[in-house]
Motif scaffolding. Structure first.
Motif, short mmCIF file in Angstrom:
data_model
loop_
_atom_site.label_atom_id
_atom_site.label_comp_id
_atom_site.label_asym_id
_atom_site.label_seq_id
_atom_site.Cartn_x
_atom_site.Cartn_y
_atom_site.Cartn_z
N PRO A 12 0.83 -1.20 0.00
CA PRO A 12 0.00 0.00 0.00
C PRO A 12 0.87 1.26 0.00
CG PRO A 12 -0.20 -1.20 2.08
CD PRO A 12 0.69 -2.00 1.20
N VAL A 13 0.41 2.27 -0.67
CA VAL A 13 1.17 3.51 -0.80
C VAL A 13 0.77 4.46 0.33
CG1 VAL A 13 1.61 5.50 -2.26
CG2 VAL A 13 1.32 3.25 -3.28
N ALA A 14 1.73 4.88 1.11
CA ALA A 14 1.46 5.84 2.18
C ALA A 14 1.38 7.23 1.56
CB ALA A 14 2.58 5.81 3.22
N THR A 15 0.32 7.96 1.87
CA THR A 15 0.16 9.29 1.32
C THR A 15 0.53 10.36 2.34
OG1 THR A 15 -2.14 9.32 1.98
CG2 THR A 15 -1.65 8.57 -0.25
N GLN A 16 0.58 9.98 3.59
CA GLN A 16 0.98 10.92 4.62
C GLN A 16 1.65 10.11 5.71
OE1 GLN A 16 -2.01 13.64 6.07
NE2 GLN A 16 -1.34 13.32 8.14
N VAL A 17 2.85 10.46 6.05
CA VAL A 17 3.59 9.73 7.07
C VAL A 17 3.07 10.14 8.44
CG1 VAL A 17 5.88 9.32 8.04
CG2 VAL A 17 5.59 9.59 5.57
N PHE A 18 2.94 9.17 9.34
CA PHE A 18 2.48 9.43 10.71
C PHE A 18 3.43 10.41 11.39
CE2 PHE A 18 3.52 8.18 15.08
CZ PHE A 18 2.37 8.65 15.71
N SER A 56 -8.58 13.87 15.65
CA SER A 56 -8.08 12.50 15.71
C SER A 56 -6.71 12.44 15.08
CB SER A 56 -9.02 11.56 14.95
OG SER A 56 -10.28 11.51 15.58
N CYS A 57 -5.87 11.57 15.60
CA CYS A 57 -4.51 11.41 15.09
C CYS A 57 -4.31 10.02 14.52
CB CYS A 57 -3.50 11.63 16.20
SG CYS A 57 -3.48 13.29 16.88
N CYS A 58 -3.55 9.94 13.47
CA CYS A 58 -3.19 8.65 12.88
C CYS A 58 -2.15 7.96 13.76
CB CYS A 58 -2.60 8.84 11.48
SG CYS A 58 -3.73 9.57 10.29
N THR A 59 -2.25 6.65 13.87
CA THR A 59 -1.22 5.88 14.56
C THR A 59 -0.34 5.14 13.55
OG1 THR A 59 -2.74 4.02 14.82
CG2 THR A 59 -2.59 5.58 16.66
N ASP A 60 -0.64 5.32 12.26
CA ASP A 60 0.15 4.76 11.17
C ASP A 60 -0.09 5.67 9.97
OD1 ASP A 60 1.72 3.17 9.58
OD2 ASP A 60 0.53 1.36 9.81
N PHE A 69 -11.61 7.00 -0.54
CA PHE A 69 -11.39 7.72 0.70
C PHE A 69 -10.00 7.42 1.25
CE2 PHE A 69 -15.89 7.20 0.28
CZ PHE A 69 -16.41 8.40 0.73
N LEU A 70 -9.40 8.40 1.90
CA LEU A 70 -8.13 8.23 2.58
C LEU A 70 -8.43 7.96 4.05
CD1 LEU A 70 -6.24 11.23 0.99
CD2 LEU A 70 -5.93 8.82 0.47
N TRP A 71 -7.84 6.93 4.59
CA TRP A 71 -8.08 6.53 5.98
C TRP A 71 -6.76 6.25 6.67
CZ3 TRP A 71 -13.01 6.22 7.94
CH2 TRP A 71 -14.05 6.18 7.03
N CYS A 72 -6.78 6.32 8.00
CA CYS A 72 -5.65 5.86 8.79
C CYS A 72 -6.19 5.28 10.09
CB CYS A 72 -4.67 6.99 9.09
SG CYS A 72 -5.29 8.27 10.21
N PRO A 73 -5.46 4.34 10.69
CA PRO A 73 -5.88 3.83 11.99
C PRO A 73 -5.61 4.88 13.06
CG PRO A 73 -3.80 2.83 11.33
CD PRO A 73 -4.26 3.67 10.18
N THR A 74 -6.48 4.96 14.06
CA THR A 74 -6.29 5.90 15.16
C THR A 74 -6.14 5.18 16.50
OG1 THR A 74 -8.67 6.19 15.44
CG2 THR A 74 -7.53 7.76 13.99
N TYR A 79 -10.84 4.04 12.78
CA TYR A 79 -10.16 4.65 11.64
C TYR A 79 -10.72 6.05 11.43
CZ TYR A 79 -8.17 0.14 10.55
OH TYR A 79 -7.46 -1.01 10.61
N GLN A 80 -9.97 6.90 10.76
CA GLN A 80 -10.36 8.28 10.55
C GLN A 80 -10.02 8.70 9.12
OE1 GLN A 80 -11.86 10.54 12.65
NE2 GLN A 80 -11.82 11.95 10.94
N HIS A 81 -10.89 9.54 8.53
CA HIS A 81 -10.50 10.16 7.26
C HIS A 81 -9.22 10.94 7.53
CE1 HIS A 81 -14.14 9.38 4.98
NE2 HIS A 81 -14.83 9.66 6.06
N CYS A 82 -8.31 10.93 6.61
CA CYS A 82 -7.06 11.65 6.83
C CYS A 82 -6.72 12.51 5.63
CB CYS A 82 -5.92 10.69 7.15
SG CYS A 82 -5.76 9.29 6.05
N GLY A 83 -5.95 13.53 5.90
CA GLY A 83 -5.61 14.50 4.86
C GLY A 83 -4.25 14.23 4.25
N GLY A 84 -3.77 15.18 3.51
CA GLY A 84 -2.47 15.09 2.93
C GLY A 84 -2.48 14.75 1.45
#
Length: 161
Positions: A12-18, A56-60, A69-74, A79-84
């Protein structure tokens, strides 16, 4: 050589680093309240201003999962919608490199995505991470600018990002 190409497609491609001081919505955490599991919560979060706005903050890393949709685990199973994903405002202007699209509550944001587009602090709305600039059933391009999935806040847009 073919095997390495196949393996790259499966990762998977990371679009925003934690980062411990940036929320999922790209807002900066208060300097005295970094991302974490505060007040016995099961999800990571931080305050983004002194009026007790929090995010909310990403943990990854922020990743594309499921639909567009862009998501990250919290934390735990949340999970939360995430930006970047966007570096341009709805008019197609480039955001400052150190100020990508986000809610930026600490700088007067009010729950909408925006970024500074120049050093004079001129700014522009950005499409929310859950949305993109498209016709969406209309004759003109538009997108939602609020990260709240129930919000109807939107703007006309030219950005094809």
């Amino acid at each position: 050589m073919r095997i390495s190409r196949i393996l790259l497609l499966l990762v998977p491609v990371a679009t925003q680093v934690f980062k411990e001081d940036i929320t999922a919505g790209n807002s900066k955490c208060r300097f005295d309240n970094k991302c974490g599991f505060h007040q016995d919560t099961t999800y990571s979060w931080c305050f983004v201003d002194y009026s007790d706005y929090w995010g909310s903050c990403c943990t990854d890393s922020c990743r594309i999962t499921g639909r567009d949709f862009l998501w990250c685990p919290t934390g735990g199973t949340t999970y939360q919608h995430c930006g970047g994903h966007s570096t341009k405002d709805v008019l197609g202007r480039q955001c400052l490199e150190n100020h990508p699209c986000g809610t930026h509550f600490e700088e007067g944001g009010n729950g909408v995505h925006w970024c500074f587009v120049d050093l004079n602090q001129n700014w522009g709305y950005c499409c929310a991470p859950r949305d993109k600039c498209d016709y969406n059933g209309e004759r003109y391009k538009w997108c939602h600018i609020s990260g709240d999935v129930t919000s109807t806040r939107w703007q006309y847009c030219k950005n094809d990002e």
